[in-house]
Design a protein around this motif. Structure first.
Motif, short mmCIF file in Angstrom:
data_model
loop_
_atom_site.label_atom_id
_atom_site.label_comp_id
_atom_site.label_asym_id
_atom_site.label_seq_id
_atom_site.Cartn_x
_atom_site.Cartn_y
_atom_site.Cartn_z
N VAL A 99 0.50 3.34 8.23
CA VAL A 99 1.78 2.70 7.97
C VAL A 99 2.92 3.72 8.06
O VAL A 99 3.95 3.47 8.70
N PHE A 157 -6.46 3.79 10.94
CA PHE A 157 -6.43 2.37 10.63
C PHE A 157 -5.78 1.59 11.78
O PHE A 157 -4.65 1.88 12.17
N ASP A 180 -6.42 -2.14 12.09
CA ASP A 180 -6.74 -3.56 11.89
C ASP A 180 -5.66 -4.46 12.48
O ASP A 180 -4.48 -4.11 12.55
N VAL A 195 0.84 -1.20 0.00
CA VAL A 195 0.00 0.00 0.00
C VAL A 195 0.87 1.25 0.00
O VAL A 195 0.64 2.19 -0.76
N ASP A 212 -10.45 4.33 3.16
CA ASP A 212 -9.77 3.22 3.81
C ASP A 212 -8.33 3.09 3.31
O ASP A 212 -7.40 2.85 4.10
N TYR A 213 -8.15 3.27 2.01
CA TYR A 213 -6.81 3.17 1.41
C TYR A 213 -5.88 4.23 1.98
O TYR A 213 -4.75 3.93 2.41
N ARG A 254 -5.03 3.68 5.64
CA ARG A 254 -4.03 2.63 5.79
C ARG A 254 -2.64 3.18 5.48
O ARG A 254 -1.67 2.89 6.21
N GLN A 255 -2.50 3.96 4.42
CA GLN A 255 -1.21 4.56 4.09
C GLN A 255 -0.71 5.44 5.23
O GLN A 255 0.46 5.39 5.61
N ARG A 280 -0.28 -5.04 7.55
CA ARG A 280 -1.05 -3.80 7.37
C ARG A 280 -0.75 -3.10 6.06
O ARG A 280 -1.54 -2.29 5.59
N ASN A 281 0.40 -3.40 5.50
CA ASN A 281 0.82 -2.70 4.28
C ASN A 281 0.66 -3.57 3.04
O ASN A 281 1.19 -3.23 1.98
#
Length: 269
Positions: free
Chosen positions: A226, A255, A257, A160, A218-219, A222-223, A187-188
């Motif tokens: 990370v 994020f 998760d 990601v 969401d994308y 997540r970035q 996660r990535n």
């Protein structure tokens, strides 16, 4: 001849006094008329040095802009810097696909077992190697994608935050263990269509976003997570793009998760 030219010059100057109203009187009349009629509401009057100026009030800050539990708040805390040189970058330095969690499976198959449904496993691989399955609701397109390792191998595993992007935003100074941890961090990593992974390349949010707009918050979240966890910075244009996405989903949570891989499963016969 000299005197004649001198008299002629004085006579030519005299009409300035005899031509009617003087400049001062004319200015006074115009001022009186302006006071009686009133100023033109459409006119713009020049402001002198001491004239007050109007200032536009700043747009109110997003409620989540400083809340670390939101993606926007997490983004606000990231360092902003320009892209560093790609000098010394080598994908092999990251140890992608290494079994960093020591579960006996390489990372690619860990991702496939996590992200696919109806998984078919290859016998004799201790429940690791995925032969087939279905990617439901792709994180980039929202589509369902059938996967068959032997026929088309239609899925890639996407970082990601791309490895090259990470290298140019702080990873070039990492030690070997950190590079390997980053490249294999659950996660990535996402299973996605190979065509979309290749169209993204090593782009950041300023140059590429999932074509399915419903997946973008969401994308980006997540970035951001990370980059936050690994101390990577964001480039100015990248941050602007992330903020635009997160403005469409105000208060979107950071994020968080679970990062654990699923345990290997026995192959079905």
């Amino acid at each position: 001849m000299t005197r004649a030219r001198g008299r002629s010059t004085r006579r030519n100057a005299s009409p300035r006094r005899a031509g009617g109203i003087g400049v001062g009187a004319l200015a006074l009349l115009l001022l009186v008329a302006w006071v009686m009629i009133g100023p033109d509401p459409e006119a713009e009057l020049p402001l002198g040095p001491s004239a007050p100026t109007r200032t536009e009030s700043a747009a109110p800050a997003s409620p989540g802009a400083t809340d670390p539990s939101t993606a926007a708040g997490q983004l606000a805390a990231l360092e902003v810097k320009g892209r560093a040189p790609k000098t010394g970058y080598d994908r092999d330095l990251f140890g992608w696909r290494d079994d960093t969690d020591h579960n006996g499976c390489d990372t690619r198959n860990d991702v496939l077992r996590r992200d696919l449904t109806d998984v078919e496993l290859k016998p004799g691989t201790d429940g690791c190697v995925v032969l087939a399955g279905t990617l439901e609701d792709s994180a980039y397109s929202g589509q369902d994608v059938a996967f068959d390792r032997e026929k088309d191998n239609s899925l890639d595993i996407d970082h990601v935050v791309a490895l090259s992007d990470a290298w140019q935003s702080g990873a070039s100074g990492w030690d070997e263990d950190t590079l390997r941890a980053f490249a294999n961090d659950p996660r990535n990593l996402l299973a996605v269509e190979d065509s979309l992974n290749r169209s993204k390349g090593d782009g950041d949010a300023a140059t590429w976003l999932p074509p399915d707009s419903s997946q973008r918050c969401d994308y980006v979240a997540r970035q951001v997570a990370v980059k936050s966890d690994y101390g990577l910075w964001v480039k100015p244009a990248e941050k602007d793009a992330m903020q635009r996405v997160l403005a469409t989903c105000e208060g979107f949570p950071a994020f968080t998760d679970d990062a654990a891989w699923p345990a290997p499963r026995p192959a079905t016969t």
